[in-house]
Motif scaffolding. Structure first.
Motif, short mmCIF file in Angstrom:
data_model
loop_
_atom_site.label_atom_id
_atom_site.label_comp_id
_atom_site.label_asym_id
_atom_site.label_seq_id
_atom_site.Cartn_x
_atom_site.Cartn_y
_atom_site.Cartn_z
N CYS A 132 0.85 -1.19 0.00
CA CYS A 132 0.00 0.00 0.00
C CYS A 132 0.89 1.25 0.00
O CYS A 132 0.85 2.06 0.93
CB CYS A 132 -0.90 -0.04 1.24
SG CYS A 132 -2.27 1.11 1.24
N PRO A 133 1.73 1.43 -1.04
CA PRO A 133 2.67 2.56 -1.02
C PRO A 133 1.98 3.91 -1.08
O PRO A 133 2.57 4.92 -0.68
CB PRO A 133 3.53 2.31 -2.27
CG PRO A 133 2.67 1.49 -3.18
CD PRO A 133 1.86 0.61 -2.27
N GLY A 134 0.74 3.96 -1.57
CA GLY A 134 0.04 5.22 -1.58
C GLY A 134 -0.16 5.80 -0.19
O GLY A 134 -0.21 7.02 -0.01
N ALA A 135 -0.26 4.93 0.81
CA ALA A 135 -0.41 5.41 2.19
C ALA A 135 0.85 6.12 2.66
O ALA A 135 0.78 7.14 3.36
CB ALA A 135 -0.73 4.24 3.12
N ALA A 136 2.01 5.60 2.28
CA ALA A 136 3.27 6.24 2.66
C ALA A 136 3.40 7.61 1.99
O ALA A 136 3.83 8.58 2.63
CB ALA A 136 4.45 5.35 2.29
#
Length: 386
Positions: free
Chosen positions: A113-117
């Motif tokens: 879930c790299p969008g959260a980072a």
């Protein structure tokens, strides 16, 4: 401290985060989830506030194929980067207003879930990633780095996109299963013990804890990378031929397979895996991190039949440490499964190797021991903002 936990709405992505969430709550901290609506009832039934953000990995694949129909004939690893691009964009869009409203002190996310980072960094919130697989997140980030950089700048990022490898990581892979050399060098990695977790609505069949004079084989496969019907049927026929009690968890295929199996195989759609594993003698599975590490934590040998993502490297590691066997889907026959499970239950060497890993896992820091790491990150940012 207020902790926001973000992840894709898949059981194998959210269940590993729950022990840390519970540990933070038990320490008196606020915990909020931001996940796809499919698993909002799960986190809310566990007593957590949940916000709808993004969706499941299955949705990402479906949307990727809708946008690029030529991907319909590609394998899962070929589709994964495209799905990750689509999901990262949706996570950022959905999560940024949640961050503005909830104002968390730290964001914990799963690495798929790299969008959260990205959203957390844009909001000035420290980020922690909970490792759930060895190599795929690194390949995924490398494959979509240009897309992530575009998202970063479209949403107001001015400086260069921070290197994802430099953030803080919680890593629940035991020492013997760590790759040497590492798949990727991590600057700030903290070991944390993998702890099996079950939701309040998860149930263990009443017959499982009873006395028995036969081994109990626990069979379960992925809800995402599933075996095709023919391979699953061969596996079920193979375990049915054993002189063993078998608990087979088959999800939506329950009604199709249950009537065709003998009495020593009992079929369930879903079970409380954390409660089942202490009663099992052997696990037949796909090698996803949850069941893979859960079985090793219980000292159980495994027959792994991988079909996607990091399951292949997990199966390789299992064979390397001598705690089980690997069988590729194309190699599966009912007689082969029968022979493999008989060998695993008949040789004490496999159980001894699995128990050695179980001792390593038991010696790792508990999730509660990692709560101060999150607190230090939150405190450091608070001090910097003064």
């Amino acid at each position: 401290m207020r902790v926001l936990i973000a992840g894709l709405a898949n059981y194998g992505h959210i269940y590993p985060l729950m022990p840390v969430a519970v540990a933070c709550r038990d320490a008196g901290h606020d915990v909020i989830f931001a996940i796809g609506e499919e698993l909002l009832p799960l986190v809310r039934s566990a007593g957590f506030t949940g916000h709808r953000v993004a969706a499941s990995l299955e949705w990402g694949w479906t949307e990727a194929i809708r946008r690029r129909p030529e991907l319909s004939s590609a394998g899962e690893l070929a589709i994964a980067p495209v799905a990750a691009e689509i999901l990262a964009e949706r996570v950022m869009r959905d999560l940024l207003p949640v961050l503005a409203r909830e104002r968390p002190d730290v964001v914990l996310h799963e690495p798929y879930c790299p969008g959260a980072a990205l959203a957390a960094r844009l909001a000035g919130v420290p980020v922690v990633s909970h490792i759930q697989g060895r190599s795929l997140p690194a390949r995924m980030h490398d494959a979509i780095s240009g897309h992530l950089d575009r998202l970063w700048r479209e949403h107001g990022g001015t400086a260069d996109l921070p290197d994802w490898r430099a953030q803080t990581f919680l890593d629940f892979w035991p020492p013997s299963l760590q790759p040497d050399p590492p798949v990727v060098e991590l600057v700030d990695r903290h070991p944390v013990r993998p702890v099996a977790w079950s939701g309040r609505t998860d149930r263990m069949p009443g017959w499982v804890p009873g006395d028995r004079d036969k081994p109990l084989v626990y069979l379960v496969f992925s809800t995402v990378f599933d075996l095709d019907d023919a391979v699953l049927d061969a596996v079920l026929r193979g375990v049915a031929a054993l002189d063993a009690d078998v608990l087979a968890v088959v999800g939506s295929r329950h009604d199709r397979v249950a009537p065709r199996l003998p009495g020593n195989v009992r079929v369930e759609r879903f079970v409380a895996q954390a409660q089942v594993l202490p009663h099992a003698d052997l696990v037949v599975c796909h090698g996803g991190s949850g069941v893979f590490l859960g079985a090793l934590s219980a000292g159980l040998p495994q027959l792994v039949i991988p079909s996607g993502a990091d399951q292949f490297s997990n199966a390789d590691d299992l064979v390397r440490v001598g705690a089980g066997m690997r069988m590729m889907p194309g190699e599966v026959t009912s007689s082969g499964v029968t022979e493999a499970v008989a060998a695993l239950t008949g040789s004490p060497a496999y159980r001894q190797a699995a128990r050695a890993i179980a001792r390593e896992i038991a010696a790792m820091p508990a999730p509660a021991d990692l709560v101060p790491v999150l607190g230090e990150l939150a405190g450091a940012v608070a001090v910097e903002s003064l």
